[in-house]
Design an enzyme around this catalytic site. Structure first.
Site, mmCIF file in Angstrom:
data_model
loop_
_atom_site.group_PDB
_atom_site.id
_atom_site.type_symbol
_atom_site.label_atom_id
_atom_site.label_comp_id
_atom_site.label_asym_id
_atom_site.label_seq_id
_atom_site.Cartn_x
_atom_site.Cartn_y
_atom_site.Cartn_z
ATOM 1 N N SER A 170 4.120 -0.564 -5.665
ATOM 2 C CA SER A 170 4.450 0.628 -4.905
ATOM 3 C C SER A 170 5.813 1.688 -5.149
ATOM 4 O O SER A 170 6.192 1.859 -6.549
ATOM 5 C CB SER A 170 3.719 0.447 -3.760
ATOM 6 O OG SER A 170 3.413 1.498 -3.123
ATOM 7 N N ASP A 194 1.227 -0.995 -10.079
ATOM 8 C CA ASP A 194 1.300 0.117 -9.387
ATOM 9 C C ASP A 194 1.814 0.829 -9.091
ATOM 10 O O ASP A 194 2.157 0.636 -6.998
ATOM 11 C CB ASP A 194 -0.215 -0.118 -8.417
ATOM 12 C CG ASP A 194 -1.397 0.356 -8.405
ATOM 13 O OD1 ASP A 194 -1.813 1.596 -8.816
ATOM 14 O OD2 ASP A 194 -2.157 1.360 -6.614
ATOM 15 N N ARG A 208 11.261 8.978 -11.450
ATOM 16 C CA ARG A 208 10.597 8.086 -11.620
ATOM 17 C C ARG A 208 10.546 6.886 -12.379
ATOM 18 O O ARG A 208 10.957 6.854 -13.426
ATOM 19 C CB ARG A 208 8.723 8.340 -11.661
ATOM 20 C CG ARG A 208 8.936 9.585 -13.166
ATOM 21 C CD ARG A 208 7.704 9.356 -13.822
ATOM 22 N NE ARG A 208 7.365 10.212 -14.924
ATOM 23 C CZ ARG A 208 7.147 10.387 -16.314
ATOM 24 N NH1 ARG A 208 7.418 8.447 -16.205
ATOM 25 N NH2 ARG A 208 7.269 10.784 -17.185
ATOM 26 N N ASP A 213 14.123 2.899 -18.625
ATOM 27 C CA ASP A 213 14.899 2.184 -17.677
ATOM 28 C C ASP A 213 15.149 0.518 -17.784
ATOM 29 O O ASP A 213 15.403 -0.287 -16.700
ATOM 30 C CB ASP A 213 13.954 2.044 -15.938
ATOM 31 C CG ASP A 213 13.679 3.689 -15.578
ATOM 32 O OD1 ASP A 213 15.179 4.277 -15.579
ATOM 33 O OD2 ASP A 213 12.962 4.029 -15.188
ATOM 34 N N HIS A 275 -4.795 -1.279 -3.775
ATOM 35 C CA HIS A 275 -3.427 -1.559 -4.209
ATOM 36 C C HIS A 275 -2.886 -2.354 -4.919
ATOM 37 O O HIS A 275 -2.166 -2.272 -5.670
ATOM 38 C CB HIS A 275 -2.665 -0.801 -3.007
ATOM 39 C CG HIS A 275 -1.414 -0.158 -3.703
ATOM 40 N ND1 HIS A 275 -1.189 1.121 -4.752
ATOM 41 C CD2 HIS A 275 -0.354 0.467 -2.348
ATOM 42 C CE1 HIS A 275 0.122 1.512 -3.995
ATOM 43 N NE2 HIS A 275 0.792 1.096 -3.656
#
Ligand SMILES: *[C@@H]1O[C@H](CO)[C@@H](O)[C@H](O)[C@H]1NC(C)=O
Ligand SMILES: *[C@@H]1O[C@H](CO)[C@@H](O)[C@H](O)[C@H]1NC(C)=O
Ligand SMILES: *[C@@H]1O[C@H](CO)[C@@H](O)[C@H](O)[C@H]1NC(C)=O
Ligand SMILES: *[C@@H]1O[C@H](CO)[C@@H](O)[C@H](O)[C@H]1NC(C)=O
Ligand SMILES: *[C@@H]1O[C@H](CO)[C@@H](O)[C@H](O)[C@H]1NC(C)=O
Length: 495
Positions: A170, A194, A208, A213, A275
């Site tokens: 998350s 997710d 984000r 990354d 989720h």
């Protein structure tokens, strides 16, 4: 107690405000200061807001060992293995302010799979247990802390960033993104479970999780909604982005059962279930290594549902979760699969290619076909052939079916045209096609063969109708097909 937990509905509202492009009602600086101030008051001064807990036991009750910057002694005392793989598990926004059960399951699955590995839980609960908007703002700070810890570990000798795998759930996925961005060097892998959507959807790659990354960024999307409120981010943010069951409506989470009459409690449970499914799929990939789930690259969910995308050529398929092969040459590659409702999640996918002849020249026929597959090991249930858009007559149609069991080598197929109208919708469809053809009530189509491709084995088989003189099928009837050929004939031979 520090704060009253923020109900989900509040998150809803926050999201709506942002989606509408209006400024946050919670935004004013004074308010944030207030929140920070309060949380500082209650937090013991000795307890930093971000802590690194090396899990030294499978027992969730065990305290573990806290790593701290500039203290290399505890590193050894804790049994940190400098040359082994290192996992950082990063949780997300929290309503309860406590670790949830999934975290311990993930820790234990990692420890079981990688015996030597260092499993570190990044505890940023004090900063995650805030209004969602504030927690989002802290992801950058927390990411920087993780990066600083990694930089320091690198200074301690044998530690290699290539052995580092950040696993963020998350909001934690975006924390991992920041960490990967800030660290000196490149971490080996980031898995986004997710990744959170609100306030991250569509933003710049530096704000984000993104493929830049880490050396390899893989993402599981399990709660995405193309309309309304999406807890998970819809856009692809990794090298490969896997959307199990289309990325929404996870089986076993019960949304279909409650749609229409939903109590608040239930909807919250459904949201959590879908989720969190990303975590359980990842855990499944760790513990059920012998039952890997495969995902297939596809441009969108509808094409996948039509069964078009079951190819493994040119790395178009991959295992999901921990077993995923590095795909650095891809970027934002969307992949799809179906799953079971629980562990082990794997299913067996089949593409069915059926040329449907319409000799009677009927219009507007919408047959409800289903197939039953008979294999060397077992037989499938009755599997509906879902018509995603429109059935092509005098054309080859492609369908996706999947089974929970391994049927073994396929031997024969039964195709059924269901007559019984189980829903008002299909009754209406039948009536409509009858009304459009009142003088031709005998609806009939012809099928000579079914071509099948297994997603899991990539094997192609052709099944021919039992009796070439009898290729017609009408409502309430069935046709049998027997394996007549390995492979498909490459030339178009539908005549
Ligand atoms: C660790 O050491 C560096 C310099 O050696 C210093 O700048 C930093 O503040 C120290 N951090 C902690 C947490 O003591
Ligand atoms: C540390 O990890 C390496 C690599 O996995 C392994 O070969 C070695 O045995 C481990 N050392 C200890 C003390 O467990
Ligand atoms: C985010 O936090 C920083 C401090 O870390 C603060 O300066 C900034 O105003 C905050 N932004 C929002 C939108 O709250
Ligand atoms: C389908 O093809 C057959 C001959 O192959 C023809 O008789 C029939 O009219 C065609 N149907 C449609 C809808 O084009
Ligand atoms: C099939 O029916 C359509 C009208 O429904 C007609 O236009 C077409 O010519 C017919 N085709 C054949 C091959 O009979």
């Amino acid at each position: 107690m520090r704060r009253i937990s923020v109900p989900l509905l509040c998150l809803w509202n926050v999201y709506c405000c942002f989606a509408a492009g209006s400024p946050s009602p919670l935004g004013p600086e004074a308010r944030l200061q207030d929140v920070r101030h309060r949380s500082r008051e209650v937090r013991p001064a000795s307890k930093p807001p971000v802590r690194f807990n090396l899990r030294t036991s499978q027992d969730p009750e065990h305290e573990g060992c806290y790593l701290s910057l500039n203290h290399s002694r505890p590193l050894e005392d804790c049994g940190f293995n400098m040359t082994a793989k290192t996992f950082f598990i990063i949780h997300g926004w929290t309503m309860s302010g406590m670790f949830e059960n999934w975290l311990y399951k993930l820790v234990s699955a990692l420890q079981t799979r990688e015996k030597d590995a260092n499993v570190v839980v990044v505890d940023w609960l004090p900063l995650a247990h805030q209004l969602y908007t504030d927690a989002v703002n802290y992801t950058r700070v927390v990411g920087r802390s993780v990066a600083r810890m990694l930089d320091w570990l690198q200074e301690q000798g044998d530690f290699s960033l290539g052995n580092v795998h950040l696993i963020g759930y998350s909001l934690g996925a975006h924390v991992a993104g920041y960490a990967g961005n800030f660290v000196k060097g490149t971490v080996g892998r980031i898995t986004g479970l997710d990744p959170a959507g609100p306030m991250f959807e569509g933003v710049d790659i530096h704000k984000r999780l993104s493929p830049d990354d880490a050396d390899f960024v893989d993402v599981l999307h399990t709660y995405t909604r193309s309309f309304g409120f999406s807890i998970g981010i819809q856009m692809p943010v990794g090298h490969i982005d896997v959307y199990p069951n289309g990325g929404d409506y996870q089986p076993g989470c019960g949304l279909n059962d409650v749609l229409g009459s939903i109590a608040f409690g239930t909807i919250a449970e459904v949201m959590k279930c879908e989720h969190e499914r990303a975590v359980h799929l990842f855990v499944d990939s760790l513990v059920n290594q012998d039952k890997p789930s495969f995902a297939f690259q596809c441009t969108d969910s509808n094409r996948f549902k039509k069964g078009i995308c079951l190819s493994c050529r040119k790395n178009r398929c991959n295992s999901i979760g921990y077993n995923a092969k590095k795909m650095r040459n891809k970027r934002n590659s969307k992949m799809y699969l179906k799953t079971r409702a629980g562990m082990p999640f794997r299913v067996y996918h089949y593409q069915m290619k059926i040329h449907i002849f319409n000799y009677k020249n009927m219009t507007a026929v919408e047959p409800t076909f289903s197939v039953t597959l008979y294999g060397a090991n077992s037989d499938s249930e009755t599997l509906p052939l879902e018509i995603v858009e429109q059935l092509g007559l005098n054309a080859t149609n492609t369908f996706l079916v999947y089974t929970e069991e391994d049927l073994g080598d396929l031997l024969k197929i039964k195709l059924t045209w269901e007559r019984t109208s189980e829903s008002w919708y299909s009754l209406w469809k039948e009536l409509r096609s009858y009304l459009s053809q009142p003088h031709n009530p005998q609806r009939e189509l012809n099928i000579r063969r079914i071509r099948v491709k297994s997603g899991e084995t990539q094997q192609k088989l052709t099944f021919c109708v039992e009796d070439l003189e009898h290729t017609s099928i009408s409502p309430g009837q069935e046709l049998w097909f027997h394996k007549c050929r390995d492979g498909w004939r490459t030339k178009n031979e539908t005549r």
